[in-house]
Design an enzyme around this catalytic site. Structure first.
Site, PDB file in Angstrom:
ATOM      1  N   SER A  37      16.605  17.211  19.277  1.00 27.68           N
ATOM      2  CA  SER A  37      15.486  17.828  18.561  1.00 27.68           C
ATOM      3  C   SER A  37      15.480  17.535  17.066  1.00 27.68           C
ATOM      4  O   SER A  37      14.437  17.661  16.423  1.00 27.68           O
ATOM      5  CB  SER A  37      15.482  19.347  18.780  1.00 27.68           C
ATOM      6  OG  SER A  37      16.737  19.907  18.439  1.00 27.68           O
ATOM      7  N   ASP A 333      13.713  27.365  12.004  1.00 26.15           N
ATOM      8  CA  ASP A 333      13.773  28.336  13.105  1.00 26.15           C
ATOM      9  C   ASP A 333      15.238  28.603  13.433  1.00 26.15           C
ATOM     10  O   ASP A 333      16.128  28.283  12.646  1.00 26.15           O
ATOM     11  CB  ASP A 333      12.950  27.870  14.314  1.00 26.15           C
ATOM     12  CG  ASP A 333      13.518  26.629  15.009  1.00 26.15           C
ATOM     13  OD1 ASP A 333      14.684  26.262  14.751  1.00 26.15           O
ATOM     14  OD2 ASP A 333      12.790  26.019  15.825  1.00 26.15           O
ATOM     15  N   HIS A 336      16.925  24.891  13.889  1.00 28.85           N
ATOM     16  CA  HIS A 336      16.486  23.671  13.201  1.00 28.85           C
ATOM     17  C   HIS A 336      16.201  23.924  11.727  1.00 28.85           C
ATOM     18  O   HIS A 336      16.104  25.079  11.303  1.00 28.85           O
ATOM     19  CB  HIS A 336      15.241  23.119  13.901  1.00 28.85           C
ATOM     20  CG  HIS A 336      15.429  22.933  15.368  1.00 28.85           C
ATOM     21  ND1 HIS A 336      15.007  23.864  16.300  1.00 28.85           N
ATOM     22  CD2 HIS A 336      16.026  21.937  16.075  1.00 28.85           C
ATOM     23  CE1 HIS A 336      15.337  23.447  17.521  1.00 28.85           C
ATOM     24  NE2 HIS A 336      15.950  22.289  17.413  1.00 28.85           N
TER      25      HIS A 336
END
Length: 366
Positions: A37, A333, A336
């Site tokens: 990610s 978040d 991340h």
């Protein structure tokens, strides 16, 4: 009015000049991206998975793109900035149907949740082995369109960028939602298997012509908001999950040794290894030094540290808060980082003086 032959001449000259400019603009090395990610530009938008592995909804993407792209940030991520520094356009996700138009300048195969282990979030993500298979399809298409000589030249000059391993070590914590679980492997064996799979990937790409590689080591896993909330709020309210951070530390030590070995084993192998761990750790512990107001609490989420992965309200927990200014935060978040952090990391990866025997990304693109 100019004679027709002159108009024809000027038109032909303009066309050739335009092609020449376009050719020069894309004469730099291509970029092939693999990983998770941290590098996924939206590949998971195109697969059948859960919103835990997707971010194609607001407020993701709010600051730069002004709409959600599938990147796990408020804006751009590291590969976007590397492309900018290399004077290349943004490359769409490999899974996007239009992406084949960009193969000559690269492809991004990264998938949120992916790991080096086949079993890491298996069935919900595009694992490293599948990413390699997708790269093989790109290689075949390049050879078909441009011929073997030109395709081989593109592949040998390209930079292969990796961010992989975080999910292999974090997944047991996230699946059990606990720090108390029984692992199938000892720490050293797990690291050995993860790096063994990464080694297989590197050697396969080398066999296909790859020579220049870039790597991130792993950040302090136990100190991200989504891991901190697993600790007892009464006795360990500000600590990190030590076991997870120790795994990442062991991985980083062995990764550095592995890459040194590969320079002796693989002909022409060059690499850049960015110390993601130290640079993130410093920003978490001393945010004000870098101009941040908050290093431990996420901008978007809910609960302690906003560590509950609810940003956007499309995941199992629907409640979430989002900060007014992501530039003041290290974390976007629960897992991340903000665009600002990714830009700082990319700038260092590109420019920072490399240690002996290694390169920065700028040098690899030359």
């Amino acid at each position: 009015m100019a004679p027709p032959f002159l108009l024809c001449f000027f038109f032909t000259f303009f066309l050739l000049a335009s092609r020449s400019i376009e050719s020069r603009k894309h004469a730099t090395a291509a970029l092939f991206v693999f990983g998770d990610s941290f590098f996924d530009p939206g590949n998971n938008n195109y697969i059948n998975t859960t919103t835990l592995d997707q971010s194609n909804f607001p407020p993701y993407g709010e600051t730069f793109f002004r709409f959600p792209t599938g990147r796990f940030s408020d804006g751009r991520i590291i590969p976007d900035f590397i492309l900018k520094y290399a004077k290349l356009p943004l490359i769409p996700p490999y899974m996007e149907p239009d992406s084949r138009r960009y193969y000559k300048i690269g492809a991004n195969f990264a998938s949120a949740g992916a790991g080096a282990l086949v079993e890491t979030f298996q069935g919900s993500v595009i694992g490293l082995q599948t990413q390699l298979s997708n790269h093989k399809k790109v290689v075949n298409r390049l050879r078909k369109i441009y011929g073997n000589i030109e395709a081989s030249d593109t592949l040998s000059k390209a930079v292969y960028l990796f961010s992989i391993g975080t999910n292999d070590y974090a997944s047991p914590y996230l699946i059990t939602n606990s720090t108390n679980f029984t692992s199938s492997y000892s720490n050293s064996l797990l690291v050995k298997i993860v790096l063994g799979n990464l080694t297989t990937a590197i050697k396969e790409l080398h066999k296909r012509g790859g020579r220049k590689f870039g790597f991130l080591n792993l950040g302090p896993l136990g100190c991200i908001p989504g891991m901190r909330i697993l600790l007892n709020p009464l006795s360990e309210s500000v600590g990190c999950v030590k076991e997870a951070s120790l795994l990442a530390k062991l991985h980083n030590q062995e990764l550095a040794k592995l890459l040194k070995r590969l320079t002796k084993q693989l002909h022409g192998f060059k690499y850049s290894l960015y110390d993601f761990s130290s640079n993130i750790k410093h920003r978490i512990k001393h945010p004000s030094i870098y101009g941040y107001k908050e290093g431990k609490v996420a901008c978007c989420g809910t609960g302690r540290f906003r560590g509950t992965f609810s940003c956007g309200g499309r995941r199992p927990v629907k409640e979430f808060e989002v900060c007014e200014n992501p530039k003041e935060y290290v974390f976007w978040d629960s897992y991340h980082f903000t665009e600002r952090v990714y830009e700082e990391m990319a700038h260092e990866m590109w420019n920072k003086e490399a240690s002996r025997g290694t390169y920065n990304l700028k040098a690899l693109f030359q």
